[in-house]
Each structure stands twice: as structure tokens, then as C-alpha cells.
Design a protein around this motif. Structure first.
Motif, short mmCIF file in Angstrom:
data_model
loop_
_atom_site.label_atom_id
_atom_site.label_comp_id
_atom_site.label_asym_id
_atom_site.label_seq_id
_atom_site.Cartn_x
_atom_site.Cartn_y
_atom_site.Cartn_z
N ASN A 16 -3.24 4.89 -1.14
CA ASN A 16 -2.63 3.71 -0.52
C ASN A 16 -1.41 3.24 -1.29
OD1 ASN A 16 -4.50 3.71 1.52
ND2 ASN A 16 -5.89 2.26 0.49
N ALA A 17 -1.51 3.23 -2.61
CA ALA A 17 -0.38 2.80 -3.41
C ALA A 17 0.75 3.82 -3.36
CB ALA A 17 -0.82 2.57 -4.86
N ALA A 18 0.39 5.09 -3.36
CA ALA A 18 1.41 6.15 -3.35
C ALA A 18 2.22 6.11 -2.06
CB ALA A 18 0.76 7.52 -3.54
#
Length: 310
Positions: A15-17
Motif C-alpha cells: 500500500n505504501a509502495a
């Protein structure tokens, strides 16, 4: 960082990537777009001033000729008469005004140009309406142009090989193609299979079409279905064959394709830019025997195709 935290997150999460990734974006997909085979298969004739006058011979059987005689005084005399009041076809306009806020086109046109996509989708919708008008227009459409002598009815309800053979007797001079709703073509295929005569296929424009007696069955969802019944059309096309032809206006301002124009109308005080999109067309049946229709074609029961009858 605590051991517990290390155990739960040992690497960068998906999700962060994704926040650093650029997603590939498709252009808008419009489910109502169809191949519009009828438009492709017609011969299109440019007309002047939006009018096409269809001249016909009056009483063609009165034109007399004879084989050569030894006595030339016996040769018949004749002339070819024309109708005094031939029908005139006037081009029909399919048009709309597309509005696009300049803020949208300025800020959100990467990677896809917003104005270009708005125009593309609107033009596709207009072309879909064009094909519908060519079939259903009460003035010049195919269904309204069939001569009463060229209308036949199914023998059993479902479309059979016998029905299509009967249609071929009505348009026997160089028939071009059958035009039918996809559900009617499927019903015909079932009848052929049930009788042990599965229809062969032919490749046209990179697509496969069922055929009967070598004549392709071309699908169009613009043929109406009412109470589980529809029609199948057979037509001959082309001016040289005295068949069915399409009519369009050439040389339009802002012409994008034959008969289709896009014109910028300006930007109003609310920062809305407007574009006028117009398509001018009509259709003419040059002789009565260029067109025939099979009526009351049953495609199945209501509960089999509930979405079709909405």
C-alpha cells in the motif's frame, strides 16, 4: 523499533509502495460501441445541397424490344418513360453540443487529453445513433422502405433455412447480406443445427460471420425486439447494382469523416467550452427488389432474455 514491530513489518508494504508508482490508465471504455457493420457495408454517395432525387422508369414492362426480323418494317417502336414526381431524399442530422469545463481540460489532460476523449466518446455515440436511424427512421430507414410485396412471414416462428430461402427469392439479383439482431442469428443457428445443416462461416474484416447460401448474416443490435419477436432483412447494396445506398454531405466545415463535422462554438462566461458535433446522412433504396424483410421472427421466450426487452 521494538521487536514486535520488526516482526510485523520487515519490508516496505504494498500500500505504501503504490503511492510512488504511476498506474497505467486506459482510455474510457464505452460498452454501447458496436462494430456498426451496416455502415461499413453500404456504398456511400455524396449529395449536393443535402438532396438526392431518385429517378425511376415508369412502367418498365412497357419498354418493347424484339429479335431481328427479315422484314425490318416489323420492328417495334418504343421509348423509356420516367416518373414525373420522383422521390427526393433529404439528409437527416444527428447532432449534439458537447460541453467541457476549461479547468478540467487544463488540469486533468495527462496522460489522456480530456477534450479528445470527450469528443471521441460523443462521436461514437452519434455513429451508433446513425446506424439505428438507417434501420428504424420512419421516413427513410430500411424497415420503413420495404415494399409490401417484399414482406414475408416466418413459417414456424423461429427463423429457419426455409425462411431465408424465401427471402432470397425476393432479393435474388446479387444479394449482399442478411441483417439481423444477434439473438435472431443465434435462433437461426439453433434451427440449422437441429435440422442437421449447420451454417458455414466466412471471414470478413477479420471477423467470422454465419452464412446461408453463401450470403453472410450480419449482426446489428439496432433491429428492434418486441414481445420476443424481431425481423431479418436481406438487401442488395451499391449504386451500380440498383441496390441500397447511403447518402452523406461532403465538404462540411470541421469535417472529421464523411458527413461528420466538429465545430468549436467558443467559451462562455462560466469557462465552459462547447463543441457542435453533427452527422448528416440518409439512405435510399434504388429499386423495390433491393430490399426484403422476414417478419415475426421469434428469438425465444421472454424469461430467456429479460434484459433485451427493457
Amino acid at each position: 523499533m521494538s521487536d514486535a514491530t520488526n516482526d510485523n513489518q520487515i519490508a516496505l508494504g504494498d500500500n505504501a509502495a503504490r503511492q510512488l508508482a504511476n498506474a497505467s490508465k486506459s482510455v474510457p471504455q464505452l460498452s454501447t460501441i458496436t462494430p456498426r457493420w451496416l455502415v461499413h457495408l453500404l456504398q456511400w454517395l455524396p449529395v449536393e445541397a443535402g438532396i438526392y432525387r431518385l429517378n425511376k422508369v415508369r412502367n418498365p414492362k412497357d419498354v418493347r424490344v424484339a429479335c431481328s426480323q427479315r422484314d425490318e418494317s416489323e420492328l417495334p417502336q418504343t421509348f423509356v418513360d420516367y416518373e414525373d414526381q420522383p422521390r427526393e431524399y433529404f439528409l437527416n442530422a444527428v447532432s449534439t453540443v458537447l460541453d467541457v469545463h476549461t479547468r478540467v481540460s487544463d488540469l486533468y489532460s495527462s496522460p489522456h487529453d480530456q477534450i479528445k476523449e470527450q469528443l471521441r466518446l460523443t462521436i461514437e455515440t452519434i455513429k451508433e445513433r446513425q446506424e439505428s436511424e438507417l434501420i428504424n427512421n420512419p421516413d427513410y430507414g430500411l424497415l420503413a422502405s420495404v415494399h409490401d410485396d417484399q414482406r414475408i412471414f416466418t413459417l414456424t416462428g423461429a427463423p429457419t433455412p426455409d425462411d431465408l430461402d424465401e427471402l432470397l427469392t425476393k432479393v435474388w439479383k446479387e444479394p449482399g447480406f442478411f441483417l439481423a439482431h444477434p439473438l435472431a442469428i443465434a435462433a437461426f443457428g439453433r434451427e440449422c443445427t437441429r435440422r442437421g445443416v449447420p451454417p458455414p462461416t466466412v471471414s470478413l474484416f477479420g471477423s467470422q460471420f454465419l452464412t446461408w447460401r453463401g450470403v453472410p448474416l450480419v449482426p446489428s443490435d439496432k433491429l428492434p425486439i418486441e414481445d420476443g419477436k424481431t425481423r431479418i432483412i436481406l438487401l442488395r447494396v451499391g449504386e451500380q447494382r440498383q441496390g441500397v445506398i447511403g447518402l452523406f454531405q461532403p465538404g462540411l466545415a470541421g469535417e472529421q469523416s464523411p458527413g461528420l463535422s466538429v465545430r468549436f462554438m467558443g467559451i462562455n462566461r462560466h469557462a465552459i467550452s462547447s463543441y457542435l458535433i453533427s452527422l448528416y446522412c440518409s439512405l435510399a433504396v434504388l429499386t423495390d427488389d433491393a430490399l426484403a424483410v422476414l417478419e415475426d421472427v421469434e428469438i425465444g421466450k421472454y424469461h430467456d432474455y429479460p434484459d433485451t426487452y427493457k
